[in-house]
Write a protein that holds these residues in place. Structure first.
Motif, PDB file in Angstrom:
ATOM      1  N   HIS A 193       0.825  -1.208   0.000  1.00 30.17           N
ATOM      2  CA  HIS A 193       0.000   0.000   0.000  1.00 30.17           C
ATOM      3  C   HIS A 193       0.863   1.264   0.000  1.00 30.17           C
ATOM      4  N   LYS A 197       1.088   4.382  -2.818  1.00 34.07           N
ATOM      5  CA  LYS A 197       0.939   5.795  -2.463  1.00 34.07           C
ATOM      6  C   LYS A 197       2.059   6.651  -3.046  1.00 34.07           C
ATOM      7  N   ALA A 220      -5.845  -2.403  -0.045  1.00 33.22           N
ATOM      8  CA  ALA A 220      -6.079  -1.225  -0.884  1.00 33.22           C
ATOM      9  C   ALA A 220      -7.463  -1.292  -1.512  1.00 33.22           C
ATOM     10  N   SER A 223     -10.224   2.129  -5.985  1.00 35.71           N
ATOM     11  CA  SER A 223     -10.061   3.532  -6.394  1.00 35.71           C
ATOM     12  C   SER A 223      -8.595   3.953  -6.442  1.00 35.71           C
ATOM     13  N   GLU A 224      -7.707   3.141  -5.884  1.00 35.19           N
ATOM     14  CA  GLU A 224      -6.284   3.478  -5.855  1.00 35.19           C
ATOM     15  C   GLU A 224      -5.511   2.875  -7.022  1.00 35.19           C
TER      16      GLU A 224
END
Length: 253
Positions: A193, A197, A220, A223-224
């Motif tokens: 994760h 980011k 996660a 949407s990421e």
């Protein structure tokens, strides 16, 4: 067809049909009964099947059971190699990228072919593969070594990652569903994760068997994700979910 290829297809058949007989193997692969039995013996040695009278079934694995990294490398499928090739084709000259510690992402590392590229990874296998490629600068993250799955992890790794920004992160998963990305180990998920980011573009590498699966640790949301690279199109329901989240799906042409 080589024995390794038959073994992969036998396991895939079992996932669909739950059991297979020696006669089934002979008919499907046009081999002798002795060859079929040898395939089953080899699969049982790798703990992929349970042999029964005249055939085999899949073992009832618990969710907290997963093969170690070297065992998974033995069964890296043609599908994963194709996914790795597609992923590598997205890397541009002078890109800064993150590669996680999954075997599918290792297929990407093996296929990488650029004149200049910077790679951050927590995988000692990825670093080894990339060390043989000219023009690739490698930052191997330091931390606690997970010996069985051959990656480093821990709070120091996450803290170091937070200082880097990259163009692309290539992430392997255990499962992907409407609920997000999941896998077994929490420490691995926390690290993945953080990798996501730090990237302008998040690229998930997943063969079709990962769709709809949920593992204990969700790391996660959908949407990421920007891109999913897979070996075949998911079913219409999963494809609708991807489209809803504006996720591009890339498959072999």
């Amino acid at each position: 067809m080589y024995q390794e290829e038959r073994m992969i297809q036998i396991v895939n058949y079992l996932k669909l049909h739950k059991r297979i007989s020696v006669d089934d193997i002979c008919e499907i692969f046009n081999v002798s009964r002795d060859t079929a039995r040898r395939d089953l013996v080899k699969l049982e040695e790798h703990q992929k099947i349970i042999r029964t009278r005249g055939g085999a079934i899949l073992p009832s694995f618990h969710h907290d059971s997963i093969s170690n990294y070297n065992e998974r490398l033995l069964t890296v499928s043609e599908e994963k190699q194709v996914i790795g090739q597609l992923a590598a084709s997205l890397v541009r000259n002078k890109d800064r990228i993150i590669l996680d510690s999954s075997t599918t992402v290792q297929a990407c590392a093996e296929k990488l072919n650029v004149q200049e590229c910077s790679v951050i990874t927590n995988s000692i296998n990825q670093a080894d593969v990339l060390s043989r490629k000219d023009g690739v600068s490698i930052h191997l993250l330091g931390g606690h070594l997970q010996k069985e799955h051959r990656y480093v992890y821990g709070s120091s790794v996450i803290a170091t990652l937070s200082h880097y920004f990259v163009d692309k992160a290539f992430i392997g998963i255990g499962g992907i569903s409407a609920h997000g990305l999941s896998l077994i180990h929490e420490e691995d998920g926390m690290l993945k994760h953080q990798m996501m980011k730090q990237a302008d573009q998040v690229i998930v590498l997943a063969d079709h068997s990962k769709f709809g699966k949920k593992f204990p640790y969700r790391f996660a949301d959908l949407s990421e994700i920007n891109i999913v690279i897979t070996d075949r199109l998911p079913d219409p329901d999963m494809l609708d979910i991807f489209q809803h989240h504006d996720i591009e799906v890339i498959v072999p042409s």
